[in-house]
Design a protein around this motif. Structure first.
Motif, PDB file in Angstrom:
ATOM      1  N   PHE A 117       0.839  -1.205   0.000  1.00  0.00           N
ATOM      2  CA  PHE A 117       0.000   0.000   0.000  1.00  0.00           C
ATOM      3  C   PHE A 117       0.880   1.264   0.000  1.00  0.00           C
ATOM      4  CE2 PHE A 117      -4.610  -0.774   1.520  1.00  0.00           C
ATOM      5  CZ  PHE A 117      -4.812  -1.625   0.453  1.00  0.00           C
ATOM      6  N   LEU A 139       2.634   1.709  -3.271  1.00  0.00           N
ATOM      7  CA  LEU A 139       1.647   2.066  -4.296  1.00  0.00           C
ATOM      8  C   LEU A 139       1.328   3.555  -4.220  1.00  0.00           C
ATOM      9  CD1 LEU A 139      -0.402   1.221  -6.516  1.00  0.00           C
ATOM     10  CD2 LEU A 139      -2.057   0.855  -4.703  1.00  0.00           C
ATOM     11  N   LEU A 140       1.199   4.054  -2.997  1.00  0.00           N
ATOM     12  CA  LEU A 140       0.935   5.492  -2.824  1.00  0.00           C
ATOM     13  C   LEU A 140       2.086   6.302  -3.419  1.00  0.00           C
ATOM     14  CD1 LEU A 140      -0.724   7.833  -1.626  1.00  0.00           C
ATOM     15  CD2 LEU A 140       0.454   7.483   0.535  1.00  0.00           C
ATOM     16  N   LEU A 195       1.831   6.229  -7.169  1.00  0.00           N
ATOM     17  CA  LEU A 195       0.746   7.072  -7.677  1.00  0.00           C
ATOM     18  C   LEU A 195       1.121   8.558  -7.594  1.00  0.00           C
ATOM     19  CD1 LEU A 195      -2.416   5.243  -6.257  1.00  0.00           C
ATOM     20  CD2 LEU A 195      -1.655   5.345  -8.637  1.00  0.00           C
ATOM     21  N   ILE A 196       1.822   8.923  -6.513  1.00  0.00           N
ATOM     22  CA  ILE A 196       2.246  10.328  -6.376  1.00  0.00           C
ATOM     23  C   ILE A 196       3.162  10.713  -7.545  1.00  0.00           C
ATOM     24  CG2 ILE A 196       3.715  11.893  -5.013  1.00  0.00           C
ATOM     25  CD1 ILE A 196       2.557  10.515  -2.481  1.00  0.00           C
ATOM     26  N   ASN A 250       3.578   9.114 -10.340  1.00  0.00           N
ATOM     27  CA  ASN A 250       2.905   8.898 -11.625  1.00  0.00           C
ATOM     28  C   ASN A 250       2.035  10.089 -12.000  1.00  0.00           C
ATOM     29  OD1 ASN A 250       2.372   7.122 -13.825  1.00  0.00           O
ATOM     30  ND2 ASN A 250       0.324   6.792 -12.990  1.00  0.00           N
ATOM     31  N   ASN A 251       1.613  10.852 -10.979  1.00  0.00           N
ATOM     32  CA  ASN A 251       0.807  12.052 -11.228  1.00  0.00           C
ATOM     33  C   ASN A 251       1.692  13.300 -11.340  1.00  0.00           C
ATOM     34  OD1 ASN A 251      -2.314  11.668 -11.160  1.00  0.00           O
ATOM     35  ND2 ASN A 251      -1.508  10.218  -9.666  1.00  0.00           N
ATOM     36  N   ALA A 257       3.983  14.427  -9.523  1.00  0.00           N
ATOM     37  CA  ALA A 257       4.314  15.121  -8.277  1.00  0.00           C
ATOM     38  C   ALA A 257       5.506  14.380  -7.657  1.00  0.00           C
ATOM     39  CB  ALA A 257       3.121  15.099  -7.339  1.00  0.00           C
ATOM     40  N   SER A 258       6.005  14.878  -6.532  1.00  0.00           N
ATOM     41  CA  SER A 258       7.146  14.194  -5.895  1.00  0.00           C
ATOM     42  C   SER A 258       7.294  14.636  -4.444  1.00  0.00           C
ATOM     43  CB  SER A 258       8.443  14.507  -6.649  1.00  0.00           C
ATOM     44  OG  SER A 258       8.724  15.887  -6.536  1.00  0.00           O
ATOM     45  N   LEU A 259       8.105  13.876  -3.716  1.00  0.00           N
ATOM     46  CA  LEU A 259       8.511  14.315  -2.389  1.00  0.00           C
ATOM     47  C   LEU A 259       9.813  15.086  -2.612  1.00  0.00           C
ATOM     48  CD1 LEU A 259       7.863  11.033  -0.345  1.00  0.00           C
ATOM     49  CD2 LEU A 259       6.475  13.089  -0.374  1.00  0.00           C
ATOM     50  N   PRO A 260       9.859  16.357  -2.246  1.00  0.00           N
ATOM     51  CA  PRO A 260      11.007  17.202  -2.607  1.00  0.00           C
ATOM     52  C   PRO A 260      12.357  16.596  -2.200  1.00  0.00           C
ATOM     53  CG  PRO A 260       9.317  18.476  -1.481  1.00  0.00           C
ATOM     54  CD  PRO A 260       8.888  17.054  -1.416  1.00  0.00           C
ATOM     55  N   TYR A 266       9.038   7.012   5.201  1.00  0.00           N
ATOM     56  CA  TYR A 266       9.205   8.176   4.320  1.00  0.00           C
ATOM     57  C   TYR A 266      10.441   8.967   4.723  1.00  0.00           C
ATOM     58  CZ  TYR A 266       4.523   6.996   2.837  1.00  0.00           C
ATOM     59  OH  TYR A 266       3.441   6.319   2.334  1.00  0.00           O
ATOM     60  N   ILE A 305      10.493  15.286   5.153  1.00  0.00           N
ATOM     61  CA  ILE A 305       9.132  15.776   4.869  1.00  0.00           C
ATOM     62  C   ILE A 305       8.388  16.137   6.162  1.00  0.00           C
ATOM     63  CG2 ILE A 305       8.978  14.411   2.736  1.00  0.00           C
ATOM     64  CD1 ILE A 305       6.806  12.686   4.203  1.00  0.00           C
ATOM     65  N   PHE A 306       8.939  15.697   7.290  1.00  0.00           N
ATOM     66  CA  PHE A 306       8.279  15.990   8.566  1.00  0.00           C
ATOM     67  C   PHE A 306       8.837  17.277   9.177  1.00  0.00           C
ATOM     68  CE2 PHE A 306       8.314  11.251   8.234  1.00  0.00           C
ATOM     69  CZ  PHE A 306       6.955  11.114   7.942  1.00  0.00           C
TER      70      PHE A 306
END
Lengths: 260, 280
Positions: free
Chosen positions: A39, A42-43, A46-47, A49-50, A52-55, A192, A196-197
């Motif tokens: 899961f 997959l998230l 999908l991020i 694939n759209n 977008a990204s985690l900087p 992650y 990002i936190f």
């Protein structure tokens, strides 16, 4: 030591034999265990694939963190994390007493009898995800591998600490299988990049409850961009283990039985 | 008293009595374990917090993802979380355990449909969850995370959540019925839960899936469990590039409930013939 290893092997053998009584269900369950762990990845997919990204992190770098996290779960869940459900189940049914009268430590007995074969699916999933991510990333050098292996072992130490706390909770909080959810919700932070936190949360996940050690810190070392507070997190991880053992022993002393 | 025992009015009264008794008994039974349920007050917000950080990081590099703004996606996750507290179901596990242990035989002797009894149990269980899980987490989301948790249209939101509640029960119950063939259905249950959560939009809004996947998901019944109630709550529906008015979507959801009820009837008819139990 040899007799302890023999005992663990016998526990694994018995665990497998019991589960093989319903072979088809075992295979489906192990497969589902593998799939259910995807899961998070997959998230991530999908991020990205759209568009977008985690900087600051590529998709495969994030997937590597999640692969390492899954690998850590894949080793701990079948081989020693079973102490959680084993304790919960035995305390609820009254069969925990039987472990208290064995000529071995209760902790060892609860580990040996808690082998969870279905969770081997997690191990396969972890290996696959880590392998795929590494294949798409630059090859790590020897020093990165050495640092990774050391930190990965410490991730297992943290996992063991969590298992002890949850199993201890199972002694005083009878039949509450939802303690797994407590672990899952907290462990999510280790899947992650810590960047990002918020700063305060980064401090919590490295210096208070070292969940960052479960995936992020070992994976960062393998990627060649080690986390700045790694050494600090290592020390905290051992302190976490010590505190967990203390908690386990305290709750064990509080165990009361009505005879099963 | 005996004279009117077969009149439809009396049958309805009898069913209401069963409902009240079962709901109350289940409520009391689970109230003993309310601390177990209260774990949601910790787990829900912590899991949600991770999502908040992930999406904040994602949106720091752009304004929209798949047409959704940061505020919309955070609201989506908040609404999904609280709706799941209302619709949660374990009818599959309960039924398969009764079949596996043979205890189901006692239900064959009772003058009440097991399906109805199980539904009443779910009502009692969720009634307890209303104040142990739903209200505390709702207030946390509203006051701490500042999420807009006021439905766009209360009437349609309530109908949609109710239909999601029934659909979740029927689907799970059908999985439980497979216990008549498989005896131990743990693997199948897990597989189904996984598929259901993935296709119902619990993990991510369904609009984030690739286009071809969205088209498949549009024709599957799973979206009616969580995705549709959530979108109805928010006040707009869109999937696979198809935007529909809320009453129309709720109508489709009602259709899915009827189809699922017929599937349950069929499975029950076929499965009950296979049950054998000794002693129990």
């Amino acid at each position: 030591m040899i007799s302890a290893i023999k005992m663990h092997l016998q526990g694994i053998k018995t665990g497998l034999a019991v589960r093989m009584a319903y072979r088809a269900d075992f295979i489906i369950s192990a497969f589902i265990m593998l799939i259910s762990e995807f899961f998070g990845p997959l998230l991530t997919y999908l991020i990205y694939n759209n568009e977008a990204s985690l900087p600051g992190w590529s998709m495969y770098e994030v997937l590597l963190i999640q692969g390492v996290f899954l690998l850590s779960k894949g080793i701990s869940f079948p081989f020693f994390f079973g102490i959680v459900w084993n304790t919960l189940d035995r305390v609820q049914n009254g069969t925990f007493d039987l472990l208290l009268i064995k000529p071995r430590s209760v902790l060892q007995m609860v580990i040996v009898t808690g082998f969870d074969s279905e969770d081997l699916g997690k191990l396969i999933g972890g290996l696959a995800l880590t392998g795929i991510a590494l294949y798409r990333l630059p090859r790590p050098g020897l020093s990165e591998w050495v640092a990774f292996i050391g930190l990965f072992v410490i991730s297992l130490v943290v996992m063991f600490g969590f298992a002890l706390i949850l199993a201890g909770l199972g002694i005083v909080w009878i039949g509450n299988y939802r303690v797994y959810e407590i672990f899952s919700s907290i462990a999510n932070f280790g899947m992650y990049p810590a960047s990002i936190f918020s700063k305060s949360l980064q401090t919590v996940i490295t210096s208070v409850i070292p969940v960052a050690m479960l995936g992020f810190i070992p994976a960062s070392a393998l990627l060649g961009k080690p986390y700045e507070n790694t050494l600090y997190a290592v020390i905290i991880s051992f302190m976490f283990l010590f505190a967990s053992l203390l908690f386990w022993n305290t709750t064990l002393k509080k165990y009361t039985s009505s005879g099963g | 008293m005996i004279v009117h025992k077969n009149k439809p009015k009396n049958i309805i009264y009898r069913q209401i009595d069963i409902l009240k008794a079962t709901v109350l008994a289940t409520y009391k039974e689970w109230a003993a374990y309310r601390s177990h349920m209260a774990i949601s007050i910790f787990v829900g917000p912590v899991t949600f917090l991770v999502q908040v950080f992930i999406w904040n990081a994602v949106y720091s590099t752009g304004n929209t993802v798949s047409g959704l703004t940061l505020n919309q996606i955070i609201t989506y996750y908040g609404v999904v979380t609280i709706i799941n507290y209302l619709t949660y179901d374990s009818a599959d596990w309960n039924l398969q355990m009764l079949i596996q242990t043979g205890k189901f035989i006692t239900f064959m002797l009772r003058p009440v449909s097991h399906c109805y009894y199980a539904f009443c149990q779910k009502l009692g269980h969720r009634l307890l969850a209303l104040w142990v899980e739903f209200i505390p987490v709702y207030l946390l989301f509203l006051l701490v995370f500042k999420i807009n948790l006021v439905p766009a249209d209360l009437f349609w939101a309530l109908i949609s959540i109710t239909l999601g509640f029934i659909l979740m029960f029927l689907m799970n119950y059908c999985i439980g019925i497979t216990g008549f063939w498989l005896t131990k259905t743990e693997g199948l249950r897990r597989a189904f839960i996984l598929l259901r959560d993935l296709c119902a939009g619990v993990l991510v809004p369904l609009t984030l899936f690739p286009g071809f996947m969205q088209k498949i998901l549009f024709f599957l019944p799973f979206q009616f469990i969580t995705y549709v109630p959530t979108r109805v709550f928010i006040g707009s529906y869109e999937l696979a590039g198809i935007s529909l008015p809320i009453p129309y979507v709720v109508g489709m959801q009602a259709g899915a409930v009827i189809v699922m009820f017929l599937v349950y009837k069929l499975l029950w008819f076929l499965g009950i013939k296979r049950f054998t139990g000794v002693g129990a």
